[in-house]
Design a protein around this motif. Structure first.
Motif, PDB file in Angstrom:
ATOM      1  N   VAL A  26      26.570  51.483  22.338  1.00  0.00           N
ATOM      2  CA  VAL A  26      26.767  50.957  23.685  1.00  0.00           C
ATOM      3  C   VAL A  26      25.402  50.665  24.305  1.00  0.00           C
ATOM      4  O   VAL A  26      24.382  51.234  23.889  1.00  0.00           O
ATOM      5  N   GLU A  30      25.146  51.727  29.975  1.00  0.00           N
ATOM      6  CA  GLU A  30      26.480  52.328  29.894  1.00  0.00           C
ATOM      7  C   GLU A  30      26.394  53.809  29.539  1.00  0.00           C
ATOM      8  O   GLU A  30      27.129  54.631  30.079  1.00  0.00           O
ATOM      9  N   SER A 180      37.338  54.948  27.041  1.00  0.00           N
ATOM     10  CA  SER A 180      35.922  54.865  26.688  1.00  0.00           C
ATOM     11  C   SER A 180      35.695  54.085  25.403  1.00  0.00           C
ATOM     12  O   SER A 180      34.601  53.553  25.178  1.00  0.00           O
ATOM     13  N   ARG A 183      36.826  50.099  26.319  1.00  0.00           N
ATOM     14  CA  ARG A 183      35.760  49.481  27.130  1.00  0.00           C
ATOM     15  C   ARG A 183      36.243  48.199  27.799  1.00  0.00           C
ATOM     16  O   ARG A 183      35.548  47.185  27.833  1.00  0.00           O
ATOM     17  N   ARG A 185      37.611  46.995  31.512  1.00  0.00           N
ATOM     18  CA  ARG A 185      37.647  47.486  32.886  1.00  0.00           C
ATOM     19  C   ARG A 185      39.075  47.573  33.422  1.00  0.00           C
ATOM     20  O   ARG A 185      39.433  48.537  34.102  1.00  0.00           O
ATOM     21  N   THR A 188      40.829  50.600  31.884  1.00  0.00           N
ATOM     22  CA  THR A 188      40.278  51.840  32.428  1.00  0.00           C
ATOM     23  C   THR A 188      40.801  52.104  33.829  1.00  0.00           C
ATOM     24  O   THR A 188      41.228  53.222  34.148  1.00  0.00           O
TER      25      THR A 188
END
Length: 259
Positions: A26, A30, A180, A183, A185, A188
């Motif tokens: 990553v 991040e 996680s 990844r 948005r 999440t």
């Protein structure tokens, strides 16, 4: 002979790979964000928990909200809402939730390329259970009157709320360990929102049914923040690699396992 040896060695090598910790690549920003979030959760959770604990032990501060909040919930009970609150108590209770967690951990361990995340989930859940079992007899916070309980009598100590702690740990850890790796948005945000709504529903359920004070449920939320923060920090330290970073043994795995 050689084919036989190859066949017998494949399961062993595959099993060993499953228990190798996954690594993922990553950006530096991040990784920094993950560490920052972890420490914010840990510190905020610890401070909040100590504030509530001191209030409960000294019968002051935050603990003074216990009686007014219980009175409010008692005054707003209805025959329509009660079955829903009982269903929530059963769904995330000490019988159903461990079975759900066990099934998730076992199935996830079998299906995933690496067993790191399901085992991390299990470790977080066990940590929460230990906290609840150790703190209750030490703090010795009595529950609300048995006469106000709607789903059977319970005379055990109430601090912290095991229902809320278990629900928060399970949903937040699961959301983090999946989101996680994806990844994305949108995913999440959705996962966190669903987790928060269900956790708050469990808090309301415990207060509505008359089994906990607001101090009990708040302490559980604080403890869960600490546990999730620790898991996040451990996972980041062990699995996250920045592109170009040297990895012990010269091996770096950047492919993300979304299982």
């Amino acid at each position: 002979m050689e084919r036989a040896k190859a066949r017998t060695s494949r399961p062993d090598s595959g099993w060993r790979r499953k228990f190798m910790v996954e690594e993922r690549s990553v950006p530096f920003t991040e990784r920094k964000r993950l560490y920052t979030t972890a420490w914010v959760l840990i510190i905020t959770g610890l401070v909040l928990f100590l504030v509530v604990l001191i209030g409960v032990l000294t019968h002051s501060g935050f603990q003074r909200l216990d009686q007014p909040v219980e009175t409010w919930f008692l005054a707003h009970r209805s025959t329509t809402v009660t079955p829903l609150m009982i269903a929530l108590a059963i769904a995330f209770g000490p019988v159903t939730l461990p079975i759900v967690v066990l099934v998730v951990v076992v199935v996830w361990t079998i299906r995933a390329r690496h067993a790191w995340r399901p085992l991390l989930l299990a470790a977080g859940m066990v940590t929460g259970l230990v906290f609840a079992q150790v703190l209750a007899p030490l703090v010795r916070h009595p529950r609300p009157p048995i006469g106000s309980m709607l789903f059977g009598a319970d005379s055990s100590f109430s601090f912290p709320s095991g229902h809320v702690l278990g629900t928060a740990d399970f949903l937040l850890l699961l959301a983090f360990l999946i989101a996680s790796r994806r990844r994305k948005r949108g995913f999440t945000s959705t996962a966190v929102c669903v987790a928060v709504v269900l956790i708050l529903a469990q808090v309301v359920s415990r207060l509505y049914l008359g089994y906990h004070w607001i101090s009990d449920t708040t302490a559980s939320l604080a403890l869960s923040m600490v546990i999730v923060g620790i898991v996040m920090a451990v996972d980041t330290a062990r699995t996250v690699r920045v592109p170009g970073e040297r990895v012990e043994g010269g091996h770096s795995q950047t492919q993300v396992d979304e299982a």
